[in-house]
Design an enzyme around this catalytic site. Sequence first.
Site, mmCIF file in Angstrom:
data_model
loop_
_atom_site.group_PDB
_atom_site.id
_atom_site.type_symbol
_atom_site.label_atom_id
_atom_site.label_comp_id
_atom_site.label_asym_id
_atom_site.label_seq_id
_atom_site.Cartn_x
_atom_site.Cartn_y
_atom_site.Cartn_z
ATOM 1 N N HIS A 136 27.162 2.120 -9.859
ATOM 2 C CA HIS A 136 26.822 3.247 -9.092
ATOM 3 C C HIS A 136 27.294 3.554 -7.902
ATOM 4 C CE1 HIS A 136 24.245 6.803 -8.380
ATOM 5 N NE2 HIS A 136 23.919 6.200 -7.078
ATOM 6 N N ASP A 137 27.557 2.332 -7.078
ATOM 7 C CA ASP A 137 28.465 2.442 -5.851
ATOM 8 C C ASP A 137 29.816 2.786 -5.942
ATOM 9 O OD1 ASP A 137 26.206 1.773 -4.300
ATOM 10 O OD2 ASP A 137 26.635 -0.327 -3.812
ATOM 11 N N SER A 175 24.884 11.093 -6.031
ATOM 12 C CA SER A 175 23.590 10.396 -6.141
ATOM 13 C C SER A 175 22.614 11.396 -5.463
ATOM 14 C CB SER A 175 23.387 8.868 -5.563
ATOM 15 O OG SER A 175 22.475 8.388 -5.796
ATOM 16 N N ASP A 228 28.009 2.765 -14.400
ATOM 17 C CA ASP A 228 26.927 3.213 -13.679
ATOM 18 C C ASP A 228 25.716 3.107 -14.713
ATOM 19 O OD1 ASP A 228 24.897 4.396 -12.042
ATOM 20 O OD2 ASP A 228 26.079 5.943 -11.543
ATOM 21 N N ARG A 259 15.363 -3.511 -1.280
ATOM 22 C CA ARG A 259 16.708 -3.448 -1.261
ATOM 23 C C ARG A 259 17.220 -4.184 -2.445
ATOM 24 N NH1 ARG A 259 20.076 0.737 -0.159
ATOM 25 N NH2 ARG A 259 22.250 -0.266 0.694
#
Length: 343
Positions: A319-320, A136, A290, A202
Amino acid sequence: MNNPQVLSLEQPLPLERGGQLDGVQIAYHTYGTLNDARDNVVWVCHALTANSDVLGWWPGLFGAGDYFDPADWFIVCANVLGSCYGSTGPLTPAGPRHKPLYAAFPRLTVRDLVAAHEQLRQQLGLTKIHTVIGGSLGGQQAVEWAIEQPAVFEHLVLLATNAQHSPWGIAFNEAQRLAIQADCTYAGGGPEGGQLGLRAARAMALLSYRSYDAYGRSQAEADDELPAFFRASSYQQYQGDKLTARFNAYSYVTLSHIMDSHHVGRGRGGVAAALARVQARTLVLGITSDVLFPPAEQQLLARHIPGAMYAEMESGYGHDGFLIETAQIAHFLERFYVQTFAH
């Protein structure tokens, strides 16, 4: 987090957008021992809200018994400028009045982060880096650094990252910044300024970090009854609270702007010409699910970095996945290093 070491730069740091940053401090961790040949250095570039204690946030890949074991490697990870984990950022006292700048903290770029860590590398006397790795925002730093200092890095590992931040990614970041700036406490400054906005930001960000399937597996209701509170709603609130307990809104805004600035081709004749400068043997890893940094962005990196190896991780975590799928990452690293040694 274990207490980091801190390097104070003797001279102001020139910034890409103009001006300079005075009194720069860089917080960093090292693990393991530099060997006699000084060829066992692994440098980790961390992602958006992480810190320099990589053994704490990347278990399974870094740690005793893991792929990068401090018993074998000298591991370095430095906190980025603009963060709140020891390096100079919006909450750092500054100027003649020795007060934090909060929202007035300078706009930085990925190249500014790299310039600071390049000074740390030189201060540590590391002339060669065996591997620089990042996912990232960390991957954006790693590829930028490998372009700027091609002779320093022997191996480059890029996970779920890109050569230029996309309009899609910038839009996600701007939506989060709008949420933070809508919090009336943000403009007034103070360590707690913008925290409710950060909580909302968040919650937005998680939708880009995870996937439809991941929420379906983990946050679906257990039965067909009408709940008082939906699990998915409670999860978003929990994750917002979790971040606001450890981070601040001003650093979040600063770092999201830094991510938006990423463009390796700026001033270098375009992305392809910039990536062609990389001399490190390179592994690029994408993640099938992702949506924030889709695999096409990693494929572009691999296509233009000379001799790069590309692989794709099957993951439902979105993505994580670059933080979670450590067994897959280790598998591809093993293949990558074997291929490297065969040359």
